[in-house]
Write an enzyme that holds these catalytic residues in place. Structure first.
Site, short mmCIF file in Angstrom:
data_model
loop_
_atom_site.label_atom_id
_atom_site.label_comp_id
_atom_site.label_asym_id
_atom_site.label_seq_id
_atom_site.Cartn_x
_atom_site.Cartn_y
_atom_site.Cartn_z
N GLU A 288 19.02 10.73 -44.13
CA GLU A 288 19.31 11.48 -42.91
C GLU A 288 19.40 10.62 -41.66
O GLU A 288 18.89 11.01 -40.60
CB GLU A 288 18.23 12.56 -42.73
CG GLU A 288 16.79 12.02 -42.47
CD GLU A 288 15.97 11.75 -43.72
OE1 GLU A 288 16.58 11.52 -44.78
OE2 GLU A 288 14.73 11.76 -43.63
N HIS A 312 20.91 19.48 -46.95
CA HIS A 312 19.60 18.83 -46.88
C HIS A 312 19.56 17.77 -45.78
O HIS A 312 18.68 17.79 -44.91
CB HIS A 312 19.26 18.22 -48.25
CG HIS A 312 17.93 17.54 -48.29
ND1 HIS A 312 16.79 18.15 -48.78
CD2 HIS A 312 17.54 16.31 -47.88
CE1 HIS A 312 15.77 17.33 -48.67
NE2 HIS A 312 16.19 16.20 -48.13
N GLU A 313 20.52 16.86 -45.81
CA GLU A 313 20.49 15.77 -44.81
C GLU A 313 20.68 16.33 -43.40
O GLU A 313 20.05 15.87 -42.45
CB GLU A 313 21.52 14.69 -45.14
CG GLU A 313 21.38 14.05 -46.53
CD GLU A 313 19.96 13.71 -46.95
OE1 GLU A 313 19.10 13.44 -46.07
OE2 GLU A 313 19.69 13.71 -48.17
N HIS A 316 17.50 17.77 -41.93
CA HIS A 316 16.58 16.78 -41.36
C HIS A 316 16.79 16.59 -39.86
O HIS A 316 15.91 16.06 -39.18
CB HIS A 316 16.77 15.43 -42.06
CG HIS A 316 15.96 15.27 -43.31
ND1 HIS A 316 14.58 15.41 -43.34
CD2 HIS A 316 16.33 14.95 -44.58
CE1 HIS A 316 14.15 15.17 -44.58
NE2 HIS A 316 15.19 14.90 -45.36
N GLU A 335 10.04 16.48 -45.92
CA GLU A 335 10.87 16.87 -47.07
C GLU A 335 10.68 18.32 -47.51
O GLU A 335 11.64 18.96 -47.96
CB GLU A 335 10.62 15.91 -48.24
CG GLU A 335 10.99 14.45 -47.95
CD GLU A 335 12.45 14.24 -47.52
OE1 GLU A 335 13.28 15.14 -47.76
OE2 GLU A 335 12.74 13.18 -46.95
N ASP A 390 6.99 4.32 -51.97
CA ASP A 390 8.04 4.38 -52.99
C ASP A 390 7.47 4.59 -54.39
O ASP A 390 8.13 5.17 -55.25
CB ASP A 390 8.89 3.10 -53.00
CG ASP A 390 9.85 3.03 -51.82
OD1 ASP A 390 10.06 4.06 -51.16
OD2 ASP A 390 10.40 1.93 -51.59
N TYR A 398 8.77 17.62 -51.75
CA TYR A 398 9.99 18.41 -51.61
C TYR A 398 9.76 19.87 -52.03
O TYR A 398 9.82 20.78 -51.22
CB TYR A 398 11.10 17.84 -52.51
CG TYR A 398 11.67 16.53 -52.01
CD1 TYR A 398 12.89 16.49 -51.36
CD2 TYR A 398 11.00 15.33 -52.22
CE1 TYR A 398 13.42 15.30 -50.90
CE2 TYR A 398 11.53 14.13 -51.77
CZ TYR A 398 12.74 14.12 -51.11
OH TYR A 398 13.26 12.94 -50.66
N1 BES Z 1 14.86 11.15 -46.69
C1 BES Z 1 15.18 11.36 -48.06
C2 BES Z 1 15.22 10.09 -48.86
C3 BES Z 1 13.92 9.31 -48.87
C4 BES Z 1 12.69 9.96 -48.90
C5 BES Z 1 13.95 7.95 -48.87
C6 BES Z 1 11.52 9.22 -48.90
C7 BES Z 1 12.79 7.21 -48.88
C8 BES Z 1 11.57 7.85 -48.89
C9 BES Z 1 16.49 12.14 -48.19
O1 BES Z 1 16.65 13.09 -47.20
C10 BES Z 1 16.41 12.90 -49.47
O2 BES Z 1 15.49 13.64 -49.61
N2 BES Z 1 17.37 12.75 -50.35
C11 BES Z 1 17.42 13.51 -51.58
C12 BES Z 1 18.31 14.71 -51.35
C13 BES Z 1 18.09 15.87 -52.26
C14 BES Z 1 16.68 16.38 -52.26
C15 BES Z 1 19.05 17.01 -51.90
C16 BES Z 1 17.96 12.58 -52.64
O3 BES Z 1 18.30 11.44 -52.30
O4 BES Z 1 18.04 12.95 -53.79
ZN ZN Z 2 15.12 14.63 -47.46
#
Ligand code: BES
Ligand code: ZN
Length: 616
Positions: A288, A312-313, A316, A335, A390, A398
């Site tokens: 995002e 989703h993005e 955010h 999330e 990570d 989520y």
């Molecule tokens: N912000 C996240 C990605 C992220 C979270 C990177 C924590 C590093 C640490 C992004 O918004 C996300 O949640 N992406 C998901 C989208 C899905 C839930 C629709 C993905 O990448 O799968």
């Molecule tokens: Zn996210």
């Protein structure tokens, strides 16, 4: 009984509020060396050269300094694998060299940088260069891109990788604005999470400004052979030429999503909302980055069935970018809220049936995830210590977070809960908050105003206890019930009627096929529906995972090709995890992995090496 209950609730709220105010958010971020109580850096100016040969960003970072404590003479920053060549402070109308110290590297946190700033200056400049192995950058050679004409590079700063390309107070408790000058080879375009031009002159010299204060993990950059296509007057797509038209078609609903979200949760406060298509090695579905979400090409499926990722993005822009988690223990505030808003956007645009299917798919993912997670990693307010965020990444923040909000919505009613959320986004706009602060706000603005509906004990169970409360929502979908009926008939030799199925029904069908399905039936499905060759990356993923479990050989070549061409970790790592379960498959997987590795992002490398080489 009722009054007693109520008093207890208030007593708890008071305790929580006291706790939240006596302890500032930064003190709780175990993942940063920054000392925001001494000095903050509310503005950053970057001047960077993108050197593709050296796989290096090189230049200066200049900071405005604000002293929070009168006797602070040093500023503490986060770095990882950075080469710092010089530090200077602005004093007596000139830049003057100053001393600095880089501590020994910490495995997850990187290296603390301590710079002497004396007593008077309010500007600091650091000259530095990144390492080719920077954890927050990926460098692709021209051969690794679609057209082969130019190289490509991009950042992924969340959660703690900004420090691998900028020396910075890398805590989401900080908010800063930034300006940047970026130099690339001519003919390439650089973009950032800032005010991108829609009509750039490709002279290799780009400047940016991000006037709204953001946390460091939202600073982002990419450079490559990029073109622009506008979807509406406030939405455009940036992409490599090969995919620009498809992506603009796929995401045509984005302007309507913005309008729908504004109606529910208040104004979009970031000016434009553009989307950038990354190469297939982008390790996430989306990121995002403000004003310019970074998106995997694996959701450009040609049928608009995976655009919940865009919802989703976009979501955010309220939950996460506007109201930000103060530390990575509070990730669910980003999330969980975003997954909730995402699903509301989907419902608003496409109706309940689709939103319900997406919620049910998420719920099943959560249950699958929780089976392999340590119990303490199934709480919302995570216990991280100094573990790398990570390493603890899962569906818990989520979907469990989302279910908590669905639970509150069900209890208080949609109208009351929507009003609460809208006010929450307003009250905490451009601030970072902790779970404790959220609880205090919830107690005061929702629980106390609507007494005897939900207790603080129930809230605490959701937030601090592992697993799901017994009365948690258990999302189901009528559409999926139909799919299950059909599956039963089909397993007995009947025909499937799939003309009306979208990606969602297919995912539910494949994910729920009995594991003792016969190879005859596997083949029967594949021949009729061509699943092994599915161009839909999500459907192919589900099918390939089953193919591994079943040792279904006709899918081998496709599996190899899939692992070699896609680097989105959520699509790749469940396949390696499944392959690692038998010695023959593990051997095969290691060979494929070694071949794929040069094309994978550092994150995808780290995660999958842990699966394939657990002893190291
Ligand atoms: N912000 C996240 C990605 C992220 C979270 C990177 C924590 C590093 C640490 C992004 O918004 C996300 O949640 N992406 C998901 C989208 C899905 C839930 C629709 C993905 O990448 O799968
Ligand atoms: Zn996210």
């Amino acid at each position: 009984m009722a009054t007693k209950y109520n008093l207890k609730q208030w007593a708890y709220a008071a305790t929580v509020m006291a706790a939240a105010s006596s302890q500032s958010a930064w003190a709780e971020d175990a993942h940063s060396y920054a000392k925001l109580q001494e000095v903050t850096t509310p503005h950053l100016e970057l001047d960077l050269t993108v050197d593709f040969e050296a796989k290096q960003l090189r230049g200066t970072a200049t900071y405005d300094l604000v002293r929070k404590s009168n006797d602070a003479t040093t500023v503490h920053m986060d770095t990882r694998e950075l080469t710092i060549s010089k530090a200077e402070i602005w004093q007596d109308n000139a830049w003057q060299e100053t001393s600095f110290e880089l501590a020994e590297p910490h495995e997850t946190l990187g290296q603390e940088l301590t710079v002497s700033i004396g007593e008077a200056t309010d500007k600091l400049r650091i000259h530095y260069a990144t390492a080719p192995t920077a954890s927050g950058l990926q460098w692709l050679s021209p051969e690794q891109t679609q057209s082969g004409k130019f190289p490509f590079m991009f950042s992924q700063s969340q959660p703690i990788h900004a420090r691998s390309w900028i020396p910075i107070q890398d805590t989401p408790a900080l908010r800063l604005t930034y300006d940047a000058t970026v130099r690339t080879p001519a003919g390439m375009l650089a973009v950032m999470s800032a005010d991108n031009s829609l009509d750039p002159e490709l002279d290799g010299n780009y400047s940016f400004s991000m006037p709204q204060p953001i946390p460091p993990y939202l600073i982002a950059i990419a450079a490559g052979e990029l073109v622009v296509k506008e979807i509406s007057d406030n939405v455009a797509v940036f992409a490599e030429p090969y995919i620009i038209d498809d992506a603009a078609w796929e995401w045509a609903d984005t302007p309507a999503m913005i309008t729908a979200t504004e109606e529910m949760y208040g104004p979009y406060r970031w000016d434009r909302y553009d989307l950038l298509v990354l190469p297939p090695s982008f390790p996430f579905g989306g990121m995002e980055n403000p004003r310019l979400s970074f998106i995997t090409p694996t959701v450009v499926s040609g049928d608009r069935t995976l655009i919940n990722l865009i919802a989703h993005e976009l979501a955010h822009s309220w939950s996460g970018n506007l109201v930000t988690n103060a530390s990575w223990r509070d990730l669910w505030l980003n999330e969980g809220f975003t997954s909730y808003v995402e699903n509301r956007i989907m419902e608003s645009l496409f109706g309940e049936r689709r939103a319900q299917m997406e919620l049910a798919l998420g719920y099943q993912d959560l249950l699958d995830n929780m089976e392999r997670l340590a119990s303490k990693d199934t709480v919302l307010n995570l216990e991280l210590g100094t573990r790398h965020p990570d390493d603890v990444f899962s569906q818990v923040p989520y979907v469990k977070g989302q279910l908590f909000l669905v639970y509150l919505e069900n209890k208080f009613g949609r109208e009351t809960f929507d009003n609460f959320l809208r006010q929450y986004f307003d009250d905490f706009a451009f601030q970072s908050i902790s779970t404790a602060e959220f609880k205090a706000y919830l107690a005061r603005h929702l629980l106390a105003k609507n007494p005897n509906v939900v207790s603080m004990e129930q809230v605490n169970e959701w937030i601090h206890e592992p697993g799901l409360p017994a009365d948690a929502p258990k999302p189901t979908s009528n559409a999926f019930a139909e799919v299950e009926k059909q599956m039963q008939r089909w397993l007995k030799g009947g025909q499937l009627t799939t003309q009306e199925w979208t990606t969602h029904e297919w995912l539910h069908f494949i994910n729920n096929l009995p594991l003792d399905i016969s190879s005859v039936n596997m083949r029967r499905l594949d021949e009729q529906f061509n699943l092994t060759q599915s161009k839909n990356a999500e459907i192919a993923h589900a099918w390939l995972k089953l193919a591994i479990v079943k040792n279904y050989e006709p899918a081998r070549d496709r599996l190899r090709n899939y692992l070699l061409t896609i680097g989105r970790n959520k699509l790749v790592s469940p396949l390696y995890r499944e392959l690692a379960k038998t010695p023959d498959n593990l051997k095969w997987a290691r060979e494929v992995y070694q071949q794929a590795k040069p094309g994978y992002h550092p994150l995808t490398q780290t995660v999958n090496e842990a699966l394939l080489y657990p002893e190291q």
